[in-house]
Design a protein around this motif. Structure first.
Motif, PDB file in Angstrom:
ATOM      1  N   GLY A 102       1.078   7.699   7.754  1.00 47.37           N
ATOM      2  CA  GLY A 102       1.805   8.570   6.833  1.00 47.37           C
ATOM      3  C   GLY A 102       2.354   7.909   5.607  1.00 47.37           C
ATOM      4  N   ASP A 103       2.909   8.709   4.804  1.00 45.96           N
ATOM      5  CA  ASP A 103       3.726   8.544   3.611  1.00 45.96           C
ATOM      6  C   ASP A 103       3.350   9.647   2.637  1.00 45.96           C
ATOM      7  N   GLY A 104       2.476   9.380   1.652  1.00 47.82           N
ATOM      8  CA  GLY A 104       2.086  10.464   0.756  1.00 47.82           C
ATOM      9  C   GLY A 104       3.278  11.116   0.084  1.00 47.82           C
ATOM     10  N   THR A 105       4.251  10.284  -0.290  1.00 48.54           N
ATOM     11  CA  THR A 105       5.469  10.812  -0.908  1.00 48.54           C
ATOM     12  C   THR A 105       5.199  11.370  -2.298  1.00 48.54           C
ATOM     13  N   GLU A 106       5.735  12.540  -2.562  1.00 49.10           N
ATOM     14  CA  GLU A 106       5.727  13.096  -3.912  1.00 49.10           C
ATOM     15  C   GLU A 106       7.175  13.145  -4.392  1.00 49.10           C
ATOM     16  N   PRO A 107       7.556  12.285  -5.320  1.00 48.12           N
ATOM     17  CA  PRO A 107       8.975  12.244  -5.745  1.00 48.12           C
ATOM     18  C   PRO A 107       9.330  13.385  -6.698  1.00 48.12           C
ATOM     19  N   ILE A 108       9.124  14.603  -6.209  1.00 46.33           N
ATOM     20  CA  ILE A 108       9.352  15.815  -7.018  1.00 46.33           C
ATOM     21  C   ILE A 108      10.264  16.733  -6.210  1.00 46.33           C
ATOM     22  N   GLU A 118      -7.592  11.199   1.283  1.00 46.75           N
ATOM     23  CA  GLU A 118      -8.483  10.148   0.752  1.00 46.75           C
ATOM     24  C   GLU A 118      -7.774   8.799   0.720  1.00 46.75           C
ATOM     25  N   ALA A 119      -6.507   8.811   0.303  1.00 47.94           N
ATOM     26  CA  ALA A 119      -5.755   7.551   0.218  1.00 47.94           C
ATOM     27  C   ALA A 119      -5.633   6.908   1.597  1.00 47.94           C
ATOM     28  N   ILE A 120      -5.432   7.730   2.626  1.00 43.53           N
ATOM     29  CA  ILE A 120      -5.260   7.171   3.974  1.00 43.53           C
ATOM     30  C   ILE A 120      -6.550   6.503   4.447  1.00 43.53           C
ATOM     31  N   GLU A 121      -7.702   7.056   4.068  1.00 46.53           N
ATOM     32  CA  GLU A 121      -8.970   6.404   4.448  1.00 46.53           C
ATOM     33  C   GLU A 121      -9.012   4.989   3.894  1.00 46.53           C
ATOM     34  N   GLY A 151       0.814  -1.217   0.000  1.00 50.60           N
ATOM     35  CA  GLY A 151       0.000   0.000   0.000  1.00 50.60           C
ATOM     36  C   GLY A 151       0.844   1.261   0.000  1.00 50.60           C
ATOM     37  N   GLY A 152       2.103   1.159   0.485  1.00 46.08           N
ATOM     38  CA  GLY A 152       2.975   2.332   0.533  1.00 46.08           C
ATOM     39  C   GLY A 152       2.604   3.299   1.629  1.00 46.08           C
ATOM     40  N   TYR A 153       2.156   2.807   2.781  1.00 46.69           N
ATOM     41  CA  TYR A 153       1.845   3.681   3.911  1.00 46.69           C
ATOM     42  C   TYR A 153       2.356   3.021   5.191  1.00 46.69           C
ATOM     43  N   TYR A 154       2.493   3.849   6.255  1.00 43.02           N
ATOM     44  CA  TYR A 154       2.867   3.296   7.557  1.00 43.02           C
ATOM     45  C   TYR A 154       1.911   3.838   8.601  1.00 43.02           C
ATOM     46  N   THR A 165      -7.988  -1.020   4.720  1.00 39.87           N
ATOM     47  CA  THR A 165      -7.202  -2.232   4.442  1.00 39.87           C
ATOM     48  C   THR A 165      -6.498  -2.721   5.707  1.00 39.87           C
ATOM     49  N   ALA A 166      -5.914  -1.784   6.461  1.00 38.36           N
ATOM     50  CA  ALA A 166      -5.054  -2.176   7.587  1.00 38.36           C
ATOM     51  C   ALA A 166      -5.865  -2.665   8.781  1.00 38.36           C
ATOM     52  N   VAL A 167      -6.922  -1.925   9.140  1.00 43.70           N
ATOM     53  CA  VAL A 167      -7.648  -2.263  10.374  1.00 43.70           C
ATOM     54  C   VAL A 167      -9.160  -2.340  10.163  1.00 43.70           C
ATOM     55  N   GLY A 168      -9.587  -2.312   8.889  1.00 45.77           N
ATOM     56  CA  GLY A 168     -10.993  -2.540   8.592  1.00 45.77           C
ATOM     57  C   GLY A 168     -11.918  -1.388   8.925  1.00 45.77           C
ATOM     58  N   ARG A 169     -11.397  -0.197   9.151  1.00 47.41           N
ATOM     59  CA  ARG A 169     -12.270   0.947   9.415  1.00 47.41           C
ATOM     60  C   ARG A 169     -11.486   2.251   9.247  1.00 47.41           C
ATOM     61  N   THR A 170     -12.194   3.358   9.187  1.00 47.16           N
ATOM     62  CA  THR A 170     -11.520   4.659   9.133  1.00 47.16           C
ATOM     63  C   THR A 170     -11.722   5.372  10.468  1.00 47.16           C
ATOM     64  N   PHE A 171     -11.054   6.497  10.635  1.00 46.64           N
ATOM     65  CA  PHE A 171     -11.113   7.245  11.894  1.00 46.64           C
ATOM     66  C   PHE A 171     -11.246   8.730  11.594  1.00 46.64           C
ATOM     67  N   ALA A 172     -11.822   9.452  12.539  1.00 44.47           N
ATOM     68  CA  ALA A 172     -11.855  10.910  12.386  1.00 44.47           C
ATOM     69  C   ALA A 172     -10.425  11.432  12.481  1.00 44.47           C
ATOM     70  N   ARG A 173     -10.157  12.429  11.647  1.00 43.22           N
ATOM     71  CA  ARG A 173      -8.808  12.978  11.602  1.00 43.22           C
ATOM     72  C   ARG A 173      -8.617  14.032  12.689  1.00 43.22           C
TER      73      ARG A 173
END
Ligand SMILES: Cc1cc2nc3c(=O)[nH]c(=O)nc-3n(C[C@H](O)[C@H](O)[C@H](O)COP(=O)(O)OP(=O)(O)OC[C@H]3O[C@@H](n4cnc5c(N)ncnc54)[C@H](O)[C@@H]3O)c2cc1C
Length: 375
Positions: free
Chosen positions: A257-263, A280-283, A243-246, A288-296
């Motif tokens: 996190g992650d959201g790397t922009e290789p620029i 949006e990607a983190i949601e 997924g490219g996230y931690y 995928t990781a824990v089966g739910r989203t969370f308020a930011r």
């Protein structure tokens, strides 16, 4: 011996502490406050799971020092296993994990492959259904990076260092009339001469050295992170390589996190807020990781620095001018060791050949590689 350190991030303050501990007369110049650089925006994920011999040694030393410093001046280090995994249909990264783990173990790291069932039993909140391969590093933990910088800066001052905040400093170019100009520091208050200068100015390092006609190949790039509202969930630190996230525990919530922009970014002109696409990607990733989203709670961006080969620029770049930058997203977790190593080199002259900044001409063209990707 008088040494100037430019930059009071995690690396600069650690180097200053080491230099002061060796009775060096050290002055740190920081253009903002001691947590205004990338160290104040980092996620604080720390581990020693490196396959290379030198990297493993540095990771090991850094973790030992985090634990040694824990409890000092408001800094706390929390031990927490680090799990990294590849999911089904990602054979490239699954193979990379299988290949890395024996090499890490050969370098004395406490890591092993872990099967999905064991992972599920230990961390029931993790979704392991589509996991192809996972590994766990037990010598790992997390912290608030800004608290490390503050605590080590305080300790450096207690040990004899001087730290000048809100004091931007520049190096001067050598010339026939001023042959030692490289070790002369210019600030809004005037000039000061030193026996040696350490440039640890993070994303600004290429610009600071360029003012002294010293070229280095270093590209700042944006990465992003967010924290969630409190939620009772028991997770390790996790890197989903597919997924490219931690993520990691953060208070009673998570830091993701992650959201790397290789620029390549201008270190003085970049967007500090997180992008909508990242949020949006983190949601999706959390589903995928824990089966739910969370308020930011909070979301932000910051800069990391890339080099052509992914290895640091750590050592003497011009006579009595030392550089410490180019961490490829792994600067905070290695700072206690990197700062110590560069201080030793300034005093004793021995550095790490593989990190010698003079291995490059400084004008290399290269692509930015995502620091955590294992593909
Ligand atoms: C969102 C995010 C998450 C991250 N997560 C992690 C993580 O979990 N683990 C990890 O290991 N790494 C992580 N990183 C990377 C980490 O933040 C950096 O590698 C590390 O903090 C770099 O430390 P530094 O001391 O080299 O630089 P910095 O902390 O950037 O310090 C450099 C300092 O130099 C100062 N400066 C610049 N120019 C001048 C000048 N001319 N004169 C005086 N001072 C100057 C700056 O103000 C700054 O304070 C993350 C980064 C970001 C942005």
């Amino acid at each position: 011996m008088r040494v100037a350190v430019l930059g009071a991030g995690a690396v600069g303050v650690t180097a200053a502490l080491e230099l002061a501990s060796q009775d060096v007369d050290v002055t740190v110049y920081e253009q903002g406050t001691i947590e205004s650089g990338s160290s104040g925006r980092a996620a604080g994920v720390c581990y020693d799971a490196y396959a290379g011999r030198i990297d493993a040694r540095i990771g090991d030393r850094a973790l030992a020092r985090f634990q040694e410093f824990s409890g000092m001046n408001g800094f706390d280090f929390t031990l927490c296993p680090y799990v990294w995994l590849a999911r089904e249909n990602d054979e490239k990264r699954a193979a990379a994990i299988r290949e890395q783990v024996p090499r890490m173990r050969a370098n004395g790291r406490d890591v092993s492959l872990i099967d999905s069932e064991t992972l599920r039993e230990r961390y029931p909140a993790l979704n392991v259904d589509s996991v192809a391969v996972a590994a766990i590093a037990r010598n790992a933990g997390h912290t608030d990076p800004a608290s490390y910088v503050r605590a080590v800066a305080d300790h450096a001052v207690e040990t004899g260092a001087t730290i000048l905040t809100n004091t931007p400093a520049t190096l001067r170019a050598q010339s026939e009339t001023i042959p030692n100009a490289n070790t002369e520091i210019e600030t809004p208050d005037g000039h000061e001469s030193f026996d040696a200068v350490l440039v640890a100015t993070g994303a600004h390092t290429k610009h600071v050295l360029a003012a002294a006609d010293i070229p280095i190949p270093l590209k700042p790039y944006r990465v992003q992170a967010l924290t969630t509202e409190p939620i009772a969930i028991d997770v390790p630190m996790l890197f989903d390589a597919t997924g490219g996230y931690y993520l990691r525990p953060h208070g009673d919530g998570l830091l993701v996190g992650d959201g790397t922009e290789p620029i390549e970014r201008d270190p003085d002109g970049w967007k500090r807020e997180a992008d909508e696409w990242f949020l949006e990607a983190i949601e999706t990733h959390l589903e995928t990781a824990v089966g739910r989203t969370f308020a930011r709670d909070r979301a932000w961006a910051g800069l990391c620095t890339a080099t052509p080969d992914g290895d640091p620029l750590l050592g003497e770049i011009a006579p009595n001018v030392f550089v410490a930058a180019g961490w490829q997203g792994h600067g905070f977790m290695r700072a206690p060791a990197l700062g110590e190593m560069i201080a030793e080199q300034i005093v004793d002259g021995d550095g790490i050949e593989a990190f010698d900044p003079k291995r490059f001409d400084g004008d290399e063209t290269f692509e930015i590689r995502e620091g955590m990707d294992i593909g």
